[in-house]
Write an enzyme that holds these catalytic residues in place. Structure first.
Site, PDB file in Angstrom:
ATOM      1  N   SER A   1     -14.374 -13.878  25.644  1.00 25.47           N
ATOM      2  CA  SER A   1     -13.052 -14.187  26.175  1.00 25.47           C
ATOM      3  C   SER A   1     -12.166 -14.919  25.173  1.00 25.47           C
ATOM      4  CB  SER A   1     -13.185 -15.057  27.435  1.00 25.47           C
ATOM      5  OG  SER A   1     -13.924 -14.398  28.430  1.00 25.47           O
TER       6      SER A   1
ATOM      7  N   HIS B   1     -12.995 -17.711  35.174  1.00 26.48           N
ATOM      8  CA  HIS B   1     -14.433 -17.422  35.119  1.00 26.48           C
ATOM      9  C   HIS B   1     -15.263 -18.540  35.748  1.00 26.48           C
ATOM     10  CE1 HIS B   1     -14.199 -13.667  32.994  1.00 26.48           C
ATOM     11  NE2 HIS B   1     -13.422 -14.202  32.062  1.00 26.48           N
TER      12      HIS B   1
END
Length: 288
Positions: A115, A193
């Site tokens: 990410s 997340h």
């Protein structure tokens, strides 16, 4: 609609979709024919990647010359409809994809992301211009960070290595201790997340050296890990207390500053000890 890693033409698109170990999953709605609401790109690999180049390089086709994959990597999640901004479909999509992949590929054991860290550079700029910057950055460290203004700084191995422990420690602080007004992490990707029950697994040095990433994140990327047995517990800890679940490796980065503060003093004492003449009797240390 690719919002994370721009697709560089048809060959790049083919590399992301055609091989057996690359996939794309999306949510659709009958009102939008053949146009997704959100999609996630997935790479099936043998290990957790630390750089986007490992993912975007052309992969073996039809399983040729490769072992059964053990790691599913979610490396790009993109919302497609501006009017649906703020409505989170991504958490449902990831959970559904994990379920599907487990059924299709029994060899998969690890589910992680690779990410971006979109707000890190802005946060660091704010720290350096604030009145309490000394809390995180000393005068010598501030001088080292000045080189970040040069977009070509990663080209010098010496410069990059001098920045590495400092930036990683600041990034760990950014994720683990810095909070927004609501008590949640500053980073929007982290909020997404961690809110889904993932764990902050690893901060990757120069995981993305593209101009976009250097400007927004000084090249850092992050792995969030979805450990199936821990997802619900992590989600509850985050939802109830804003707790950031992170690996020991990430927590260890916070200790770098304390270590760097004690090492020079220890070295100085050792140098002084070597210059003093040896003494006899009770004053002589048993070990030197």
């Amino acid at each position: 609609y690719e919002a994370v890693h721009e697709i560089q033409g048809w060959d790049d698109l083919r590399r992301r979709l055609d091989p057996d170990d690359r996939s794309c999953f999306a949510f659709f709605h009958p009102s939008l024919i053949d146009e997704p609401l959100i999609f996630v790109e997935v790479a099936l690999m043998d290990d957790i990647p630390g750089a986007i180049g490992e993912v975007l390089d052309e992969a073996p086709k039809n399983g040729e010359g490769s072992r059964a994959p053990t790691t599913a990597v979610f490396y790009s999640i993109s919302n497609c409809q501006e009017g649906l901004r703020g409505i989170s479909f991504g958490n449902f999509l990831i959970k559904q994809v994990v379920e599907d992949l487990v059924k299709e590929r029994p060899s998969l054991r690890t589910f992680v992301t690779l990410s971006p860290v979109p707000n890190f550079a802005d946060w660091l700029d704010a720290v350096l211009s604030g009145n309490d910057s000394a809390r995180l950055v000393g005068p010598e460290e501030r001088e080292r960070l000045a080189v970040l203004a040069d977009p070509d700084w990663p080209g010098s191995e010496a410069v990059a290595e001098s920045l590495r422990p400092l930036l990683l420690r600041l990034a760990a602080n950014y994720f683990l201790t810095e909070k927004a007004g609501d008590g949640r992490p500053l980073d929007p990707v982290a909020r997404f997340h961690l809110g889904n029950g993932a764990r902050l697994e690893r901060i990757n040095w120069l995981g993305d050296a593209s101009p976009k990433s250097l400007k927004s994140a000084h090249g850092l990327m992050v792995n969030y890990r979805y450990e199936l047995r821990d997802i619900e517990r992590n989600h509850e800890a985050y939802a109830n207390d804003g707790f950031v679940t992170a690996s020991r490796q990430v927590h260890a980065l916070l200790k770098q500053r304390a270590k760097s503060r004690t090492e020079p003093a220890t070295t100085k004492l050792l140098q002084i000890a070597r210059l003093r003449p040896a003494k006899s009797g009770a004053d002589q240390p048993e070990e030197a």
